[in-house]
Write an enzyme that holds these catalytic residues in place. Structure first.
Site, mmCIF file in Angstrom:
data_model
loop_
_atom_site.group_PDB
_atom_site.id
_atom_site.type_symbol
_atom_site.label_atom_id
_atom_site.label_comp_id
_atom_site.label_asym_id
_atom_site.label_seq_id
_atom_site.Cartn_x
_atom_site.Cartn_y
_atom_site.Cartn_z
ATOM 1 N N ASP A 8 31.796 22.818 12.642
ATOM 2 C CA ASP A 8 30.715 22.798 13.628
ATOM 3 C C ASP A 8 29.848 24.015 13.308
ATOM 4 O O ASP A 8 30.175 25.136 13.704
ATOM 5 C CB ASP A 8 31.276 22.892 15.047
ATOM 6 C CG ASP A 8 30.174 22.966 16.090
ATOM 7 O OD1 ASP A 8 29.192 22.216 15.970
ATOM 8 O OD2 ASP A 8 30.293 23.792 17.018
ATOM 9 N N GLU A 67 29.168 18.500 11.048
ATOM 10 C CA GLU A 67 28.231 17.957 12.017
ATOM 11 C C GLU A 67 26.814 18.096 11.479
ATOM 12 O O GLU A 67 26.442 19.141 10.955
ATOM 13 C CB GLU A 67 28.361 18.703 13.348
ATOM 14 C CG GLU A 67 27.504 18.117 14.436
ATOM 15 C CD GLU A 67 27.735 18.769 15.784
ATOM 16 O OE1 GLU A 67 26.734 18.993 16.493
ATOM 17 O OE2 GLU A 67 28.894 19.059 16.126
ATOM 18 N N ASP A 139 33.159 25.672 20.212
ATOM 19 C CA ASP A 139 32.873 25.462 18.787
ATOM 20 C C ASP A 139 34.128 25.019 18.028
ATOM 21 O O ASP A 139 34.058 24.215 17.105
ATOM 22 C CB ASP A 139 32.304 26.742 18.173
ATOM 23 C CG ASP A 139 31.017 27.167 18.860
ATOM 24 O OD1 ASP A 139 30.014 26.463 18.700
ATOM 25 O OD2 ASP A 139 31.040 28.184 19.577
#
Length: 166
Positions: A8, A67, A139
């Site tokens: 992430d 991501e 996160d």
């Protein structure tokens, strides 16, 4: 079992999560947050690259999922996020990993069942799926969600290619 690193990306905090998965059941191996200082962006990008490279070396994933950047209201923030993502992807490429990319909406859909899920819903589902007791940073949970999304998506594609014989 495949070992997957989920990322992430963030220019201030980059989450990572390592799981092992057969596509149906996933097991938590490691996860955390790479917290970056207040330095200039190029130095923070270098730190992301070094830290992700270290995670790869330590946990030896065979695949990496990241991501994708979403365009927010602030183009400058989106650009910095893209740079952070690029530093993490470069670490994976240099280590010879296959890299997969997923939109935030698709990740939430895979993990929670709705693409409009909030951070708390993602954290809750990750704890349930991986049977974790400790509190997860947002996160960190997002990175594990990326890895789980990849494990499930990839498993479905392999199953379709095999004619459903899994």
């Amino acid at each position: 079992m495949r070992r997957i690193l989920g990322i992430d990306p963030g220019s201030r905090i980059t989450g990572y999560g390592v799981i092992e998965s057969d596509g149906r059941k996933s097991v938590h191996i490691a996860s955390g947050c790479i917290k970056l200082g207040q330095g200039a962006l190029p130095q923070r990008l270098g730190e992301i690259y070094r830290a992700v490279s270290q995670v790869i070396q330590e946990y030896a994933p065979t695949e990496m999922a990241v991501e994708e950047v979403f365009v927010s209201k602030n183009p400058s923030s989106a650009l910095k996020l893209g740079h952070a993502r690029g530093a993490a992807v470069c670490a994976g490429v240099m280590a010879g990993l296959e890299i997969a990319e997923y939109t935030p909406r698709r990740i939430k859909q895979a993990v929670v069942g709705t693409g409009a899920a909030d951070k708390e819903q993602v954290q809750h589902m990750i704890k349930l799926i991986l049977q974790l007791k400790e509190k997860l940073a947002a996160d960190q949970a997002d990175a594990l969600a990326v890895a789980i999304s990849h494990a499930h998506s990839n498993s479905t594609l392999l199953n379709i290619k095999a004619g459903g014989r899994r």
